[in-house]
Design a protein around this motif. Structure first.
Motif, mmCIF file in Angstrom:
data_model
loop_
_atom_site.group_PDB
_atom_site.id
_atom_site.type_symbol
_atom_site.label_atom_id
_atom_site.label_comp_id
_atom_site.label_asym_id
_atom_site.label_seq_id
_atom_site.Cartn_x
_atom_site.Cartn_y
_atom_site.Cartn_z
ATOM 1 N N TRP A 82 32.524 -110.198 -31.424
ATOM 2 C CA TRP A 82 33.759 -110.676 -30.802
ATOM 3 C C TRP A 82 34.356 -109.572 -29.918
ATOM 4 O O TRP A 82 35.521 -109.204 -30.058
ATOM 5 C CB TRP A 82 34.755 -111.109 -31.884
ATOM 6 N N SER A 83 33.548 -109.060 -29.020
ATOM 7 C CA SER A 83 33.951 -107.898 -28.221
ATOM 8 C C SER A 83 35.120 -108.225 -27.290
ATOM 9 O O SER A 83 36.019 -107.397 -27.112
ATOM 10 C CB SER A 83 32.766 -107.366 -27.422
ATOM 11 N N TYR A 84 35.115 -109.420 -26.667
ATOM 12 C CA TYR A 84 36.234 -109.726 -25.770
ATOM 13 C C TYR A 84 37.521 -109.919 -26.560
ATOM 14 O O TYR A 84 38.596 -109.527 -26.112
ATOM 15 C CB TYR A 84 35.952 -110.970 -24.924
ATOM 16 N N TYR A 85 37.408 -110.496 -27.734
ATOM 17 C CA TYR A 85 38.576 -110.601 -28.609
ATOM 18 C C TYR A 85 39.123 -109.213 -28.919
ATOM 19 O O TYR A 85 40.343 -108.973 -28.854
ATOM 20 C CB TYR A 85 38.193 -111.325 -29.895
ATOM 21 N N HIS A 87 38.758 -106.499 -27.187
ATOM 22 C CA HIS A 87 39.368 -105.943 -25.974
ATOM 23 C C HIS A 87 40.730 -106.576 -25.706
ATOM 24 O O HIS A 87 41.694 -105.875 -25.370
ATOM 25 C CB HIS A 87 38.441 -106.188 -24.783
ATOM 26 N N TYR A 88 40.812 -107.874 -25.889
ATOM 27 C CA TYR A 88 42.008 -108.619 -25.503
ATOM 28 C C TYR A 88 43.193 -108.313 -26.414
ATOM 29 O O TYR A 88 44.331 -108.187 -25.944
ATOM 30 C CB TYR A 88 41.690 -110.116 -25.538
ATOM 31 N N ARG A 166 45.387 -107.398 -21.191
ATOM 32 C CA ARG A 166 45.328 -107.285 -22.645
ATOM 33 C C ARG A 166 46.678 -107.633 -23.243
ATOM 34 O O ARG A 166 47.710 -107.511 -22.587
ATOM 35 C CB ARG A 166 44.943 -105.861 -23.073
ATOM 36 N N ALA A 467 36.155 -115.656 -26.721
ATOM 37 C CA ALA A 467 36.335 -114.395 -27.443
ATOM 38 C C ALA A 467 35.025 -113.726 -27.845
ATOM 39 O O ALA A 467 35.037 -112.591 -28.314
ATOM 40 C CB ALA A 467 37.180 -114.636 -28.693
ATOM 41 N N SER A 469 31.084 -112.097 -27.880
ATOM 42 C CA SER A 469 30.315 -111.116 -27.129
ATOM 43 C C SER A 469 29.208 -111.813 -26.353
ATOM 44 O O SER A 469 28.833 -112.958 -26.649
ATOM 45 C CB SER A 469 29.699 -110.077 -28.073
ATOM 46 N N ASN A 470 28.664 -111.118 -25.382
ATOM 47 C CA ASN A 470 27.573 -111.660 -24.576
ATOM 48 C C ASN A 470 26.244 -111.383 -25.277
ATOM 49 O O ASN A 470 25.460 -110.515 -24.884
ATOM 50 C CB ASN A 470 27.585 -111.030 -23.177
#
Length: 533
Positions: A82-85, A87-88, A166, A467, A469-470
């Motif tokens: 959940w890397s974008y989560y 980051h966000y 963010r 949310a 990750s790729n």
């Protein structure tokens, strides 16, 4: 494929979370029970209470170790899956987790060692302080975790910064005093207390059925029945508070739990039984109890609880409003600085910003939400409806078990007061077979909490689908299977260790090897037993 990745990421985190929560409630509850039992030992000086504390402490230690092993992995999943989560909302979500690790977990882990190895090195009062420190650390750990989770359900005390893209903390005190987090904390720890009480009650009943360790079993049951009754009543009462908070902050969750498709006149009825049909948008064979849902959900007789259809229409309006914020955000980003855009654009973003998360729901259908068609907007609005059947049945399973546990602990509370704990063997058998029920209720409760929040990972702010990750679906599937295998092995190991310790039972001070065993626990085998031990 993107939705497959989202589904696999959710399944992986859900599987590890449910596995982890098999250990958490028993750890929370047993820590308090140990502190109570040792307090009785210090106050009375009766050695039997020391033996009781050590026995249940052994089971606590096994469970604690497994809880740590399964919980550490979940921390890393936020960054891996959940890397974008991360980051966000990392600035907001990471703070309670960091405090939990630095304050609560270190406190708990440090004093756990002193609990097990300090019996012959600390005074009675010193060791009692250690045991209470373990209990406080365990509960503080739950507090900070649930503050983080409560913020996901009701994101207060934070604002979105268009420069950094963010969420940032604006009022940390508001995050700490989040009413949803408070309700979740007291409800969850009460469930842990009930879970541990039924565990102690059931194991002690098993000893009585086999006429083993009778005095220890009876005393353990007395503590478990009284503490369990208070905890079970608290779970139900505090669960009512959670339901009320849902009516304030998560109206769709409440409507889905009730399978309330249409808005009803106040006070709304409670559907005790039925078969929700999400495609037909109706509940078949529904059995209603008048007024109950209105009283639980609003604590009034004249406040209306909106149905799913009405909430979908509201979501459609919020999507349209959110598109204005999204458009203003793109203009701000293209300008490179909020000072390079007109005051009207900034005002549009500020005014419509709370709805921007709804516009992000359109990312499932179109790369640029501003190009969405009216049909896509309607589809996105219906995406705000979670899966109704799992929520409907999970909630009712949880409530039914909660009521049963109140009756069970109340029965044994009365029997303990009358000193008749071993008079009814069938009741003892019921207690033994009831051991799994609190875990089933706890897992059902988390299903309600987390399924009910979908499609949001942060309620109204960030959709779950954005949310992740790729990662590739193959990678997720392999790691999911790996986690399931490893966690299943750990669960089997824990069950075997717990059963072995239970079968062995509390310390038998009359065994041939008593000297070696007692020396291991810091007792002098030549010293006469205290009166009443």
């Amino acid at each position: 494929m993107d939705m497959d990745i989202v589904a696999l990421s959710r399944l992986q985190f859900g599987a590890t979370a449910l596995y982890h929560f098999l250990f958490v409630p028993l750890t929370i509850g047993l820590s308090i029970l140990l502190a109570i039992m040792e307090t009785v030992y210090v106050m009375t000086g009766r050695v039997i209470w020391r033996d009781i504390t050590k026995f249940w402490g052994t089971l606590f230690g096994i469970n604690f170790a497994m809880g740590v092993a399964t919980g550490v992995v979940m921390e890393f999943q936020f960054g891996m899956n959940w890397s974008y989560y991360s980051h966000y909302v990392g600035d907001v979500f990471g703070a309670p987790l960091a405090i939990e690790g630095l304050m609560a977990f270190f406190l708990e882990a440090t004093f756990v060692g002193l609990f097990f190895f300090g019996w012959d090195k600390l005074s009675k009062v010193g060791h009692l302080v250690t045991t209470w420190a373990v209990a406080m650390g365990t509960n503080f750990s739950a507090l900070w975790i649930l503050i983080a989770n409560g913020w996901m359900q009701n994101p207060v005390g934070a604002v979105f910064n268009p420069k950094t893209m963010r969420m940032e903390v604006s009022d940390f005190y508001e995050i700490l005093t989040n009413t949803v987090a408070q309700a979740k904390f007291v409800h969850t720890v009460s469930a842990g207390y009930a879970c541990a009480s039924i565990f102690v009650l059931g194991v002690s009943a098993w000893y009585l059925l086999r006429n083993r360790h009778v005095e220890i079993a009876k005393r353990s049951m007395t503590v478990a029945a009284s503490f369990g009754l208070a905890a079970s009543l608290s779970v139900v009462l505090l669960g009512d508070e959670s339901g009320y908070q849902s009516s304030e902050h998560q109206k769709m969750k409440l409507a889905a739990i009730e399978a309330m498709w249409k808005t009803e006149p106040a006070p709304a009825h409670f559907t005790a039984f039925g078969f929700p049909d999400q495609e037909a948008r109706e509940t078949h064979y529904a059995v209603h109890i008048p007024w109950v849902m209105g009283l639980i959900g609003t604590r009034s007789l004249n406040t209306v609880i909106p149905g799913i259809d009405e909430l979908v229409k509201r979501a459609e309006v919020r999507i349209v409003q959110g598109l204005k914020a999204y458009d203003a955000l793109q203009q701000i980003r293209e300008a490179g600085s909020t000072t390079a855009v007109t005051q009207g654009v900034r005002d549009a973003f500020e005014f419509n910003g709370p709805d921007m998360g709804y516009a992000l729901l359109l990312k499932r259908y179109v790369d640029d939400p501003r190009k969405a068609t009216p049909e896509q907007i309607r589809q996105a609005a219906w995406d705000t409806v979670p899966q109704v059947s799992p929520l409907f049945w999970s909630f009712r399973v949880m409530v039914a078990i909660g009521v049963f546990l109140i009756l069970l602990t109340a029965t044994f509370f009365v029997l303990s007061a009358r000193r008749r704990l071993d008079r009814h063997r069938w009741l003892l058998s019921v207690a033994v077979w009831s051991i799994p029920l609190p875990w089933i209720a706890a897992e059902a409760g988390w299903m309600v909490a987390e399924f009910g929040r979908q499609p949001w990972i942060i309620e109204g702010v960030l959709p779950t689908a954005l949310a992740v990750s790729n990662l590739g679906a193959t990678t997720l599937l392999i790691t999911l299977l790996g986690f399931v295998v490893i966690y299943t092995v750990l669960l089997i190991i824990e069950m075997k260790l717990m059963l072995k310790a239970i079968r062995k039972g509390p310390l038998d001070e009359h065994s041939p090897l008593v000297g070696d065993v007692l020396r291991g626990f810091g007792r002098n085998p030549s010293r006469p037993f205290a009166p009443g031990s």
